[in-house]
Design a protein around this motif. Structure first.
Motif, PDB file in Angstrom:
ATOM      1  N   ASN A   1      -3.719  18.183  44.782  1.00 45.77           N
ATOM      2  CA  ASN A   1      -3.276  17.154  43.838  1.00 45.77           C
ATOM      3  C   ASN A   1      -1.975  16.540  44.343  1.00 45.77           C
TER       4      ASN A   1
ATOM      5  N   LYS B   1      -7.004  24.014  36.691  1.00 43.40           N
ATOM      6  CA  LYS B   1      -5.774  23.225  36.604  1.00 43.40           C
ATOM      7  C   LYS B   1      -5.071  23.292  37.952  1.00 43.40           C
ATOM      8  N   SER B   2      -4.222  22.338  38.246  1.00 51.66           N
ATOM      9  CA  SER B   2      -3.430  22.424  39.474  1.00 51.66           C
ATOM     10  C   SER B   2      -2.436  23.571  39.338  1.00 51.66           C
TER      11      SER B   2
ATOM     12  N   TYR C   1     -15.055  14.374  34.897  1.00 51.81           N
ATOM     13  CA  TYR C   1     -14.365  13.874  33.710  1.00 51.81           C
ATOM     14  C   TYR C   1     -13.683  15.021  32.987  1.00 51.81           C
ATOM     15  N   PHE C   2     -12.647  14.669  32.261  1.00 54.78           N
ATOM     16  CA  PHE C   2     -12.031  15.615  31.332  1.00 54.78           C
ATOM     17  C   PHE C   2     -12.010  15.028  29.920  1.00 54.78           C
ATOM     18  N   THR C   3     -11.440  13.827  29.765  1.00 56.76           N
ATOM     19  CA  THR C   3     -11.260  13.271  28.421  1.00 56.76           C
ATOM     20  C   THR C   3     -12.594  13.175  27.675  1.00 56.76           C
TER      21      THR C   3
ATOM     22  N   GLY D   1     -12.336   8.058  33.115  1.00 55.86           N
ATOM     23  CA  GLY D   1     -12.971   7.358  32.010  1.00 55.86           C
ATOM     24  C   GLY D   1     -14.470   7.502  31.892  1.00 55.86           C
TER      25      GLY D   1
ATOM     26  N   SER E   1      -5.456   8.846  30.408  1.00 59.35           N
ATOM     27  CA  SER E   1      -6.816   9.201  30.811  1.00 59.35           C
ATOM     28  C   SER E   1      -7.799   8.607  29.818  1.00 59.35           C
ATOM     29  N   GLY E   2      -9.075   8.585  30.190  1.00 60.76           N
ATOM     30  CA  GLY E   2     -10.091   8.064  29.287  1.00 60.76           C
ATOM     31  C   GLY E   2     -10.617   6.710  29.732  1.00 60.76           C
TER      32      GLY E   2
ATOM     33  N   SER F   1     -13.224  18.026  35.353  1.00 58.71           N
ATOM     34  CA  SER F   1     -11.999  17.682  36.065  1.00 58.71           C
ATOM     35  C   SER F   1     -10.867  18.656  35.713  1.00 58.71           C
ATOM     36  N   SER F   2      -9.850  18.623  36.532  1.00 57.79           N
ATOM     37  CA  SER F   2      -8.739  19.577  36.423  1.00 57.79           C
ATOM     38  C   SER F   2      -7.974  19.439  35.102  1.00 57.79           C
ATOM     39  N   MET F   3      -7.861  20.506  34.369  1.00 58.27           N
ATOM     40  CA  MET F   3      -7.050  20.555  33.143  1.00 58.27           C
ATOM     41  C   MET F   3      -6.875  22.002  32.662  1.00 58.27           C
TER      42      MET F   3
ATOM     43  N   GLY G   1      -9.892   9.185  40.538  1.00 55.47           N
ATOM     44  CA  GLY G   1      -8.591   9.730  40.852  1.00 55.47           C
ATOM     45  C   GLY G   1      -7.981  10.389  39.624  1.00 55.47           C
ATOM     46  N   ASN G   2      -6.683  10.380  39.655  1.00 53.71           N
ATOM     47  CA  ASN G   2      -5.903  11.026  38.601  1.00 53.71           C
ATOM     48  C   ASN G   2      -5.657  10.053  37.436  1.00 53.71           C
TER      49      ASN G   2
ATOM     50  N   LYS H   1      -6.872  14.481  45.873  1.00 55.19           N
ATOM     51  CA  LYS H   1      -6.975  13.724  44.613  1.00 55.19           C
ATOM     52  C   LYS H   1      -5.882  12.667  44.588  1.00 55.19           C
TER      53      LYS H   1
ATOM     54  N   ASN I   1      -0.889  12.306  28.618  1.00 54.75           N
ATOM     55  CA  ASN I   1      -0.265  13.625  28.687  1.00 54.75           C
ATOM     56  C   ASN I   1       0.899  13.654  29.646  1.00 54.75           C
TER      57      ASN I   1
END
Ligand code: FMN
Length: 329
Positions: A172, A90-91, A305-307, A285, A255-256, A67-69, A237-238, A209, A118
């Motif tokens: 986004n 990232k956006s 996912y990112f977290t 999550g 997030s998570g 996911s975007s980060m 989603g976000n 998104k 964040n």
């Protein structure tokens, strides 16, 4: 081997990274990812062709998306070799942005497990510098380029500039960290014009998104307007907006795993309501093989996912892919 490497990351995360202050742990983790070529190690990947899916007509070797980060292209290049079927930038905004001051990311313990909050504020080098950076990035797996803005003209500028360098484009409209981006969900008629304008700016598949904080608006106005414009992929989603006094902005995006139950319910609702007219990316999550399976079974075409990448480590993708294949056998 996989179990041993997974255990090693857990020890590193629990014993060191999660104990260091965030302002040290984050640069340290990113430094490690940039410096150590872990993407050369085959255990992170799974090449089984049964895992392949398509999104907007683009073939992904598997349904997992980072996911975007990250905007750092060295990190994105590594991530392309860490089992993901696609990675997202990232956006990016039209002009460079320094982001919000520190502290802009904190860990949070939730009943569901470890998460983050964040208020990054879209720290990024801006369109022109990023175009140059992306030009040198090989697409080992598809690249999703992500755009954010505060006006329709800005989105069109970023989408037109980035789309030739990506395989799919993500719009986004949902990060809660900058008032103007978050406010898009409250302006459905302007959003309809935004969707039409970005649709006209590129022939690449477009993902919108959406925010978990605007469930009804998503279903009743935003997704119908996206479909009307020819934007058929929904990332749901976000992060979710929460108050967080430790952050410089006193609020941020959660997030998570705390996001997972509502996200799963949203995926079910969207699939039931829009049927095959939309493709869905489930984000929020996902940090275990079981959660990825549940999201796909609920109707998602892919999951992101990112977290989980931070809290569970780079082997999570491989563990999820093994889990998905095991239930097919
Ligand atoms: C530090 C940080 C920065 C993020 N930056 C972006 C961003 O630039 N654009 C975006 O669409 N989402 C951004 N996100 C949101 C994630 O892409 C994702 O939608 C969200 O974290 C929920 O997924 P997760 O629970 O797997 O992390 C960011 C999240 C974090 C934690």
């Amino acid at each position: 081997m996989i179990a041993a490497a997974d255990l090693a990351y857990r020890i590193l995360y629990r014993g060191l990274l999660s104990r260091l202050p965030e302002r040290i742990a984050i640069p340290l983790g990113q430094w490690g990812l940039r410096l150590i070529p872990i993407d050369l190690v085959p255990i992170f990947r799974h090449g089984d062709p049964q895992l392949a899916v398509t999104l907007g007509g683009v073939r992904l070797p598997n349904p997992l998306i980072l996911s975007s980060m990250y905007y750092d292209t060295t990190i994105l290049r590594r991530a392309m070799g860490l089992g993901f079927g696609a990675v997202t930038t990232k956006s990016i905004t039209a002009r460079p942005r320094p982001g919000h001051p520190q502290p802009n990311l904190v860990r949070i313990g939730t009943a569901e497990g470890p998460g983050l909050v964040n208020c990054n504020g879209f720290q990024n080098p801006g369109l022109e510098a990023y175009r140059r950076a992306l030009a040198g990035l090989p697409h080992r797996v598809p690249l999703i380029v992500a755009a954010a803005g505060e006006s329709i003209e800005e989105y069109v500028e970023v989408v037109s500039g980035l789309a030739p360098l990506g395989d799919l484009v993500e719009i986004n409209i949902s990060s809660p960290n900058t008032t103007l981006v978050y406010a898009w969900s409250r302006k459905p008629s302007e959003l309809a014009r935004l969707f039409q304008a970005v649709r006209a700016a590129t022939a690449k598949p477009i993902i919108v998104k959406v925010s978990p904080d605007y469930r009804d608006a998503n279903e009743e106005q935003i997704i119908p307007a996206a479909l009307e414009a020819g934007v058929g992929i929904v990332n749901c989603g976000n992060t979710r907006r929460v108050e967080e006094p430790r952050l410089s902005q006193k609020a941020g995006g959660l997030s998570g795993p705390a996001l997972f139950p509502a996200m799963l319910e949203n995926v079910r609702r969207l699939r039931a309501r829009f049927g095959a007219r939309i493709e869905i990316i489930a984000t929020g999550g996902i940090d275990t093989p079981e959660k990825a399976r549940l999201a796909l079974e609920a109707g998602a075409n892919a999951c992101a996912y990112f977290t989980g990448f931070i809290t569970r480590g780079p082997l999570l993708a491989r563990r999820i892919l093994d889990g998905l294949l095991a239930v097919r056998k």
